[in-house]
Write a protein that holds these residues in place. Structure first.
Motif, PDB file in Angstrom:
ATOM      1  N   PHE A   1      35.784  -6.511 -21.920  1.00  0.00           N
ATOM      2  CA  PHE A   1      37.036  -6.621 -21.164  1.00  0.00           C
ATOM      3  C   PHE A   1      37.301  -5.355 -20.347  1.00  0.00           C
ATOM      4  O   PHE A   1      37.862  -5.434 -19.254  1.00  0.00           O
ATOM      5  CB  PHE A   1      38.203  -6.903 -22.111  1.00  0.00           C
ATOM      6  CG  PHE A   1      38.369  -8.350 -22.456  1.00  0.00           C
ATOM      7  CD1 PHE A   1      38.841  -9.248 -21.518  1.00  0.00           C
ATOM      8  CD2 PHE A   1      38.038  -8.820 -23.708  1.00  0.00           C
ATOM      9  CE1 PHE A   1      38.989 -10.593 -21.823  1.00  0.00           C
ATOM     10  CE2 PHE A   1      38.184 -10.164 -24.033  1.00  0.00           C
ATOM     11  CZ  PHE A   1      38.652 -11.054 -23.084  1.00  0.00           C
ATOM     12  N   LEU A   2      36.945  -4.203 -20.862  1.00  0.00           N
ATOM     13  CA  LEU A   2      37.130  -2.973 -20.089  1.00  0.00           C
ATOM     14  C   LEU A   2      36.333  -3.029 -18.789  1.00  0.00           C
ATOM     15  O   LEU A   2      36.773  -2.528 -17.749  1.00  0.00           O
ATOM     16  CB  LEU A   2      36.705  -1.762 -20.919  1.00  0.00           C
ATOM     17  CG  LEU A   2      37.620  -1.388 -22.086  1.00  0.00           C
ATOM     18  CD1 LEU A   2      37.006  -0.271 -22.915  1.00  0.00           C
ATOM     19  CD2 LEU A   2      39.002  -0.985 -21.596  1.00  0.00           C
ATOM     20  N   HIS A   3      35.179  -3.644 -18.853  1.00  0.00           N
ATOM     21  CA  HIS A   3      34.332  -3.724 -17.661  1.00  0.00           C
ATOM     22  C   HIS A   3      34.769  -4.835 -16.722  1.00  0.00           C
ATOM     23  O   HIS A   3      34.685  -4.695 -15.491  1.00  0.00           O
ATOM     24  CB  HIS A   3      32.878  -3.952 -18.099  1.00  0.00           C
ATOM     25  CG  HIS A   3      31.920  -3.993 -16.952  1.00  0.00           C
ATOM     26  ND1 HIS A   3      31.383  -5.168 -16.458  1.00  0.00           N
ATOM     27  CD2 HIS A   3      31.404  -2.994 -16.178  1.00  0.00           C
ATOM     28  CE1 HIS A   3      30.577  -4.887 -15.440  1.00  0.00           C
ATOM     29  NE2 HIS A   3      30.564  -3.587 -15.250  1.00  0.00           N
ATOM     30  N   GLN A   4      35.264  -5.936 -17.262  1.00  0.00           N
ATOM     31  CA  GLN A   4      35.576  -7.121 -16.465  1.00  0.00           C
ATOM     32  C   GLN A   4      37.028  -7.178 -15.993  1.00  0.00           C
ATOM     33  O   GLN A   4      37.414  -8.142 -15.336  1.00  0.00           O
ATOM     34  CB  GLN A   4      35.276  -8.388 -17.280  1.00  0.00           C
ATOM     35  CG  GLN A   4      33.810  -8.578 -17.643  1.00  0.00           C
ATOM     36  CD  GLN A   4      32.958  -8.875 -16.427  1.00  0.00           C
ATOM     37  OE1 GLN A   4      32.270  -7.988 -15.920  1.00  0.00           O
ATOM     38  NE2 GLN A   4      33.012 -10.097 -15.933  1.00  0.00           N
ATOM     39  N   SER A   5      37.852  -6.180 -16.349  1.00  0.00           N
ATOM     40  CA  SER A   5      39.289  -6.214 -16.013  1.00  0.00           C
ATOM     41  C   SER A   5      39.678  -4.967 -15.238  1.00  0.00           C
ATOM     42  O   SER A   5      40.185  -3.993 -15.810  1.00  0.00           O
ATOM     43  CB  SER A   5      40.115  -6.334 -17.300  1.00  0.00           C
ATOM     44  OG  SER A   5      39.630  -7.364 -18.130  1.00  0.00           O
ATOM     45  N   PRO A   6      39.488  -4.950 -13.928  1.00  0.00           N
ATOM     46  CA  PRO A   6      39.737  -3.748 -13.130  1.00  0.00           C
ATOM     47  C   PRO A   6      41.196  -3.313 -13.100  1.00  0.00           C
ATOM     48  O   PRO A   6      41.486  -2.129 -12.889  1.00  0.00           O
ATOM     49  CB  PRO A   6      39.245  -4.136 -11.732  1.00  0.00           C
ATOM     50  CG  PRO A   6      39.304  -5.634 -11.707  1.00  0.00           C
ATOM     51  CD  PRO A   6      38.974  -6.062 -13.098  1.00  0.00           C
ATOM     52  N   GLU A   7      42.152  -4.251 -13.299  1.00  0.00           N
ATOM     53  CA  GLU A   7      43.571  -3.913 -13.235  1.00  0.00           C
ATOM     54  C   GLU A   7      44.189  -3.684 -14.619  1.00  0.00           C
ATOM     55  O   GLU A   7      45.406  -3.518 -14.719  1.00  0.00           O
ATOM     56  CB  GLU A   7      44.339  -5.037 -12.527  1.00  0.00           C
ATOM     57  CG  GLU A   7      43.893  -5.301 -11.102  1.00  0.00           C
ATOM     58  CD  GLU A   7      44.082  -4.082 -10.219  1.00  0.00           C
ATOM     59  OE1 GLU A   7      45.118  -3.386 -10.390  1.00  0.00           O
ATOM     60  OE2 GLU A   7      43.213  -3.823  -9.377  1.00  0.00           O
ATOM     61  N   LEU A   8      43.380  -3.663 -15.654  1.00  0.00           N
ATOM     62  CA  LEU A   8      43.897  -3.499 -17.012  1.00  0.00           C
ATOM     63  C   LEU A   8      44.625  -2.172 -17.167  1.00  0.00           C
ATOM     64  O   LEU A   8      44.091  -1.111 -16.850  1.00  0.00           O
ATOM     65  CB  LEU A   8      42.755  -3.590 -18.027  1.00  0.00           C
ATOM     66  CG  LEU A   8      43.174  -3.604 -19.503  1.00  0.00           C
ATOM     67  CD1 LEU A   8      43.978  -4.849 -19.825  1.00  0.00           C
ATOM     68  CD2 LEU A   8      41.955  -3.501 -20.419  1.00  0.00           C
ATOM     69  N   GLN A   9      45.865  -2.236 -17.664  1.00  0.00           N
ATOM     70  CA  GLN A   9      46.674  -1.042 -17.858  1.00  0.00           C
ATOM     71  C   GLN A   9      46.883  -0.715 -19.336  1.00  0.00           C
ATOM     72  O   GLN A   9      46.942   0.455 -19.707  1.00  0.00           O
ATOM     73  CB  GLN A   9      48.044  -1.216 -17.192  1.00  0.00           C
ATOM     74  CG  GLN A   9      47.989  -1.415 -15.696  1.00  0.00           C
ATOM     75  CD  GLN A   9      49.363  -1.614 -15.090  1.00  0.00           C
ATOM     76  OE1 GLN A   9      50.382  -1.535 -15.779  1.00  0.00           O
ATOM     77  NE2 GLN A   9      49.416  -1.895 -13.804  1.00  0.00           N
TER      78      GLN A   9
END
Length: 452
Positions: free
Chosen positions: A371-379
């Motif tokens: 998920f860290l790699h696939q979610s560019p807008e993750l806050q």
């Protein structure tokens, strides 16, 4: 005496002046009387009949009829289960409750009501008789817009479901049913016509997949569907172009699940399922997924990627997958799209118990780098653990594992670690594992006492 708002200021009005013999209660306009009654329970509204001649039948015109057995519990009944004659007291209590409901409906003016609520549920089973189902039938004749029934009965519940599911005036319908003798209450209406229904909440029911299909077809504008503690004979097929919120919560046998809801915005699935198929949900904003039964690695690696693929549009995702010991490989999720909208992610890390070592540990950390790699807008990333867990399971390194295949993320604004003890440096170890995948974490919050 009552407070009245006059041009933005409150003034006190004496409704009955006994000293001067002034009775303003009887001179109040009908609309004001009804407005006053709207703040009272149905039982209290009925009691206003003693105020004056004008108030004898005023309560019969209230638009909301709400009956709750909690109103009948007085101080000497609070410990009902502890007294020797508790069964007799329970019968007396329910009989008293049933008589009030029956009496009110018999004297009620034949006109539409806005709300009908009948709650006979205190967390224990009660000696409910056929009076209550009969009263429910009488209530449907009043064409309510909101209808809420909660029953927990010793006896089998014999409800006229045809009458309920053909009440065209209904906008909100809640049936919360539980019987001591039946695991579920059968819901197989012959006819369904709910053209105005927007919210439907069913608890403790069993129906065939054909009845579920007819139910959804008979609700043309349904926006919210909640099914809890239920059983569907066959495949659970939820197909609707109008649904915006769907909640499926169950703790019984695994069932097959197919959902096609293109306008869905809020999704909760907390149930065991051996097969789950979610079609694209472009409008989905928030999803909470808890599937406890994927202990078999083949099922997990088959269904997991498909499930995650169809959640790729969410902004907020709570994910609890009880996956097996086998590692999550990059190739298993190679076809999953980027989560371009995901800003808040909560992963519930599954604890496993080692009989030999007699200790607890975690297997599930592999989805974090994915998920860290696939979610560019993750806050915000929340890792929700279990206070009994004190160690990680050391997994075998593989060339295909996400740890080697995914690049390191530059920055993550917030990491929240919930419900984990720092015994043996467990939390510190968890943070170090995160720093392998994120160069800089803006803020780390540790809540050891957090609950699910």
């Amino acid at each position: 005496m009552m407070n009245i708002n006059c041009g933005g200021r409150e003034e006190t009005c004496i409704l009955f002046d006994e000293q001067n013999g002034i009775d303003r209660m009887s001179s109040l306009p009908d609309d004001i009387c009804k407005y006053i009654l709207s703040f009272l329970s149905t039982r209290e509204a009925v009691q206003t009949c003693i105020l004056s001649k004008k108030w004898i039948n005023t309560w019969a015109s209230v638009s909301d009829l709400k009956f709750d057995i909690n109103e009948f519990i007085d101080d000497d009944m609070e410990e009902l289960e502890l007294v020797e004659n508790s069964e007799d007291m329970a019968v007396e209590l329910v009989t008293k409750f049933e008589l009030l409901v029956k009496s009110v409906l018999e004297k009620r003016e034949i006109s539409c009501v806005n709300t009908f609520q009948l709650w006979l549920d205190l967390g224990v089973f009660w000696p409910c008789t056929q009076v209550v189902p009969d009263c429910i039938c009488d209530a449907m004749k009043l064409k309510p817009r909101e209808f809420s029934v909660k029953l927990r009965s010793w006896e089998n519940l014999n409800l006229n479901t045809d009458l309920i599911f053909t009440c065209a005036s209904l906008i909100h319908l809640q049936l919360h049913l539980c019987s001591l003798h039946d695991r579920f209450v059968a819901m197989e209406p012959n006819s369904i016509n709910l053209p105005c229904l927007k919210t439907l909440n069913l608890y403790g029911v069993i129906m065939s997949d054909d009845s579920l299909k007819k139910l959804l077809l008979g609700c043309h504008v349904l926006e919210e569907l909640v099914l809890e503690r239920f059983y569907i004979e066959g495949i659970i097929k939820i197909c609707s172009n109008t649904l915006k919120m769907l909640v499926l919560c169950n703790d019984y046998d695994a069932m097959r699940l197919q959902i096609s809801t293109p306008n869905l915005m809020f999704l909760v699935i907390s149930m065991d399922t051996c097969e789950i198929m979610l079609l694209k949900m472009p409008e989905l904003v928030c999803a909470f997924i808890n599937i406890p039964g994927w202990c078999d690695q083949d099922i997990y690696l088959t269904m997991g990627p498909k499930l995650i693929h169809n959640l790729s549009n969410v902004k907020s995702l709570h994910l609890q997958l009880h996956c097996p010991k086998g590692k999550v490989q990059k190739k298993d999720f190679s076809n999953c799209p980027v989560f371009n909208n995901l800003k808040h992610l909560k992963l519930f890390m599954t604890p496993v118990f080692y009989i030999i070592e007699k200790s607890w540990g975690f297997y599930v950390f592999d989805l974090v780098p994915f998920f860290l790699h696939q979610s560019p807008e993750l806050q915000e990333l929340t890792l929700h653990g279990n206070r009994v867990v004190t160690e990680f399971v050391e997994e075998e390194a593989t060339q295909e594992g996400p740890r080697d295949a995914l690049v390191q993320r530059e920055f993550l604004k917030t990491v929240i670690i919930v419900g984990c003890n720092n015994d043996n440096g467990f939390v510190d170890q968890l943070i170090n594992k995160l720093l392998v995948h994120v160069k800089i974490i803006g803020e780390i919050i540790v809540d050891n006492l957090g609950d699910l």
